[in-house]
Enzyme design. Structure first.
Site: not given
Ligand code: NAD
Length: 501
Positions: A244, A278
């Site tokens: 997502e 998002c």
């Molecule tokens: P992010 O990708 O920086 O981090 C998300 C999570 O992934 C965090 O818990 C982080 O610690 C973890 N993470 C980071 N690198 C990783 C790796 N290599 N392997 C496994 N886990 C890892 O995202 P963010 O800044 O926390 O969130 C914002 C983003 O999320 C925006 O792009 C937003 O659009 C998206 N989002 C999407 C939805 C949806 O349902 N489509 C909902 C909410 C947010």
């Protein structure tokens, strides 16, 4: 319920602080789970998963109902914690908790209906067989969450995975670990036994450890950039994954739209949660016949919107400070390419806060049109007709959600959009409906949470066929006779040979 920051474990001396982005106050101190600790948690969850899967749907529904009611009782506390840890207004945090509770209740209630055994017709060639499809939980689902909706978003995976009979290990964002700990604590109060739902806090390395562990499925919500790494890590162990990811949602406004309502709701769609959604509106394509009216109305409303942390603030600071650079680069790029400010300016970023920015006539190759901005900014471009609006809406690499404003043509326009969710004459509303799936296409990811599809996502189909009686025409044996072969050919011709016209 008191939030006790977990004590530092001897095995894990590394800890990190979670702070309020508006005040700098320390919200809690949390352990950084190491790779081996994550593996331990997953191993314990595997044991719990077997017991949990063996309960009936009804028994699991009772637990999920209890969880929903515990969270309802602690709603105020949960909302305050979200308010402190993300900086978003208390009322938005309360709305978020309320929606999460709705999803928990929906998932528990509908799991038996969606995931119960199904009989399927076996067909003429196999008429002596009874055919059935069973839905089987994967085992342990690793849920990796973002910070922008720290309860609502992960619960979209957690509740549906639990209702389907999986144990869950949840890695909250490093910006919102207190909410992750809160969820685990509230679950523990009603859990029939331990390790069904556990939280592992930490930085991205803890997330990596979860993707590399023996989990049976990963449900990731976050940026597209991280999603690609998660998918690559999961590919090594053939771990199935739901992604997502981000979006660049478009709002399409036709000439027959209710412009006042469209302006009011699009403003919230774009600016609420400081634009950190998002499914937030980032681009508007408005029919030229109503463009001036729409721009005038939305700008006039936006002038009243102020960010802050106290009472009266409509949205909070950027929860993740590094996003401010992205927001600035998108504004600068849009203006350097010829876009104009309808509201706000290059000085909109003040400390951790961003004032509302509305830009018009921004070239389609600008970052503010092509990439996720994740700030309280909105681009409004004018189109000659709705076909042009649809082409432009579909032309980014994302495909998460969209909104259409039209009295007569909403459904037609919606049917042309390449995205996972569309709301007509409203904003965001699909996210609040338990019964419908949530997710995107293209760079916005794959797989679905919420609804029947969200329950199915956390199970795999197991086909079970049973020979009910013996027939002279058994095909799956070396004892097959020539007569059986002749009858088989005759039957297939009867069933499938048509005269070609
Ligand atoms: P992010 O990708 O920086 O981090 C998300 C999570 O992934 C965090 O818990 C982080 O610690 C973890 N993470 C980071 N690198 C990783 C790796 N290599 N392997 C496994 N886990 C890892 O995202 P963010 O800044 O926390 O969130 C914002 C983003 O999320 C925006 O792009 C937003 O659009 C998206 N989002 C999407 C939805 C949806 O349902 N489509 C909902 C909410 C947010």
């Amino acid at each position: 319920m008191a939030i006790k920051p977990r004590s530092v474990r001897v095995k894990s001396p590394a800890t990190f602080e979670s702070t309020n982005p508006a005040t700098g106050e320390v919200v809690g101190v949390f352990p950084v789970f190491t790779k081996s600790e994550v593996e331990d948690v997953v191993a314990r969850a595997k044991v719990a998963a077997e017991r949990w899967a063996n309960l009936s749907f009804r028994a699991r529904n009772v637990v999920l109902r209890d969880w929903a009611s515990t969270l309802t009782r602690d709603m105020k506390e949960a909302a305050e914690l979200i308010h402190r840890e993300t900086g978003k207004p208390l009322s938005d945090a309360t709305l978020e908790v309320a929606l999460a509770i709705e999803h928990i209740a929906w998932a528990g209630k509908f799991a038996p209906r969606v995931l119960g055994r199904q009989s399927r017709p076996a067909g003429l060639l196999m008429f002596n067989m009874a055919a059935q499809v069973q839905r089987v939980p994967f085992g342990v689902v690793g849920v990796i969450g973002p910070w922008n909706y720290p309860i609502f978003t992960p619960v979209g995976s957690i509740a549906y995975a639990l209702a389907a009979g999986n144990a869950v290990v949840f890695k909250p964002s490093e910006f919102t670990p207190a909410i992750g700990a809160f969820l685990e604590e509230s679950w523990k109060r009603i859990a029939p036994f331990k390790d069904i739902f556990t939280t592992v806090t930490g930085d991205p390395a803890t997330g990596v450890a979860l993707t590399e562990s023996k989990v049976d499925k990963i449900s990731f919500t976050g940026s597209t950039r991280t999603a690609k790494k998660v998918a690559a890590a999961c590919a090594v162990n053939m771990t199935p994954v739901v992604l997502e990811c981000g979006g660049k949602d478009a709002v399409l406004i036709d000439k027959d739209a209710d412009i006042s309502k469209a302006a009011e709701m699009t403003l919230w769609h774009a600016m609420s949660n400081a634009g950190q959604s998002c499914i937030g509106a980032e681009r508007v394509y408005v029919h030229r016949q109503v463009a001036d009216k729409f721009k005038a109305e939305i700008v006039s409303l936006a002038k009243e919107i102020k960010p802050g942390f106290g009472d009266g603030a409509k949205y909070g600071p950027a929860t993740m400070p590094s996003q401010l650079k992205v927001i600035k680069s998108h504004i600068d790029d849009a203006v350097s390419k010829g876009g104009t400010f309808l509201l706000g300016g290059k000085d909109a970023i003040k400390g951790g806060y961003v004032d509302p920015v509305i830009l018009a006539d921004v070239p389609e190759d600008s970052l503010a049109v092509t990439d996720e901005t994740f700030g309280p900014t909105l681009v409004i471009n004018t189109v000659s007709n709705m076909d042009e609006a649809v082409d432009l809406a579909n032309s980014t690499s994302y495909g998460l959600g969209a909104a259409v404003w039209s009295k007569k043509n909403g459904k037609r326009i919606a049917s042309l959009l390449k995205c996972g969710m569309v709301s007509i004459n409203s904003a965001f509303s699909f996210a609040a409906i338990g019964a419908v799936p949530f997710g995107g296409v293209k760079d916005s990811g794959y797989g679905r949470i919420h609804g029947a599809e969200g329950l199915l996502e956390f199970t795999y189909p197991r086909t079970v066929v049973k020979r009910r009686f013996r027939i002279p025409l058994e095909f799956t044996t070396f004892e097959r006779s020539e007569r059986a072969d002749r009858i088989l050919v005759r039957l297939v011709k009867l069933l499938h040979k048509r005269r070609i016209r």
